[in-house]
Design a protein around this motif. Structure first.
Motif, PDB file in Angstrom:
ATOM      1  N   LEU A  64       0.880  -1.171   0.000  1.00 30.90           N
ATOM      2  CA  LEU A  64       0.000   0.000   0.000  1.00 30.90           C
ATOM      3  C   LEU A  64       0.913   1.215   0.000  1.00 30.90           C
ATOM      4  O   LEU A  64       1.687   1.411   0.941  1.00 30.90           O
TER       5      LEU A  64
ATOM      6  N   GLU B 105      -1.634  -1.516  -4.160  1.00 34.26           N
ATOM      7  CA  GLU B 105      -2.255  -0.285  -4.620  1.00 34.26           C
ATOM      8  C   GLU B 105      -1.328   0.899  -4.407  1.00 34.26           C
ATOM      9  O   GLU B 105      -0.595   0.972  -3.418  1.00 34.26           O
TER      10      GLU B 105
ATOM     11  N   MET C 249      -4.624   5.197   1.393  1.00 37.81           N
ATOM     12  CA  MET C 249      -3.828   3.989   1.615  1.00 37.81           C
ATOM     13  C   MET C 249      -3.709   3.688   3.110  1.00 37.81           C
ATOM     14  O   MET C 249      -3.803   2.528   3.545  1.00 37.81           O
TER      15      MET C 249
ATOM     16  N   LYS D 204      -6.909   2.227   4.275  1.00 33.25           N
ATOM     17  CA  LYS D 204      -7.058   0.836   3.849  1.00 33.25           C
ATOM     18  C   LYS D 204      -6.323  -0.102   4.806  1.00 33.25           C
ATOM     19  O   LYS D 204      -6.829  -1.168   5.171  1.00 33.25           O
TER      20      LYS D 204
ATOM     21  N   ALA E  13      -1.552  -6.201   3.680  1.00 35.35           N
ATOM     22  CA  ALA E  13      -0.366  -5.474   3.220  1.00 35.35           C
ATOM     23  C   ALA E  13       0.861  -5.999   3.943  1.00 35.35           C
ATOM     24  O   ALA E  13       0.813  -6.308   5.134  1.00 35.35           O
TER      25      ALA E  13
END
Length: 232
Positions: free
Chosen positions: A7, A34, A41, A44, A51
């Protein structure tokens, strides 16, 4: 193929792409994940998105460390990225030396391509700069806002506007075909942001994540970082 999950702010996308094959050779793992507005981010990661590694602003990584989402022993600065101006490759470069120059350049543009003005580092700065210059309302209808700088720059490259301009992280400009880095923002309006990497506390591939951080920050790759828009 098994991959480590990342991320990251869009600022690091080009550099990570340059290191993907080396990481695969050393660990057997690819890279998935991503790249986008740093605030999104971070959210997320907080929300449970898998991640192994994050690359965000130093301030956000520090906050995520304090919230126990990032391993404090893994945190390393990657480098400083400036927010800069971009134009299409065949358009004249725009040079701004003063705030007045910047105001004139933005007023002259018929389309201004920027990343998310609420969640991305560069986009938030653009919004503040327009306010500071006193032209936020004047140019509002010409703003072309996208989820991240990479998308904004691809759209700038494809634009059929007569006098478009872009503003985002220099690394995202350098990594996009069809546009060029036009110049830095002038004194009083500049922004230089330190980007920092860290291993997520819930990482599934801790060793590979640490290898990627070593690749990102290795002294032997200082020239690569410079070419991709990082300094410091």
């Amino acid at each position: 193929m098994t991959a480590i999950h990342i991320l990251s702010g869009g600022a690091a996308q080009g550099l990570v792409a340059q290191l993907a094959e080396t990481l695969k050779a050393q660990t057997g793992l690819g890279i998935e994940g991503e790249f986008g507005a740093v605030g999104l981010m971070a959210d997320k990661l907080r929300g449970g998105t898998p991640a192994d590694i994050v690359i965000l602003t130093r301030a956000l990584v520090t906050k995520l460390r304090d919230e126990e989402f990032v391993d404090p022993t893994s945190i390393v600065d990657v480098g400083v990225v400036e927010t800069a101006l971009a134009v299409r490759a065949n358009d004249p470069k725009v040079t701004v030396k003063t705030g007045s120059d910047l105001r004139d350049a933005l007023r002259a543009a018929d389309a201004i391509f920027v990343p998310d003005i609420k969640a991305s580092t560069a986009g938030i700065h653009v919004a503040k700069t327009l306010d500071r210059l006193g032209i936020a309302d004047e140019v509002a209808s010409r703003l072309r806002i996208f989820p991240n700088g990479a998308t904004a720059m691809r759209q700038l490259a494809a634009s059929d506007a007569k006098r478009p301009i872009g503003c985002t992280q220099a690394t995202e400009i350098i990594a996009t075909e069809g546009i060029v880095l036009s110049g830095s923002l002038p004194p009083g309006h500049e922004l230089a942001t330190m980007y920092t990497a860290g291993v997520a506390t819930r990482a599934a591939h801790v060793t590979a994540a640490r290898v990627l951080i070593e690749l990102l920050t290795d002294a032997d790759r200082s020239e690569l970082r410079r070419r991709m828009g990082f300094s410091g």
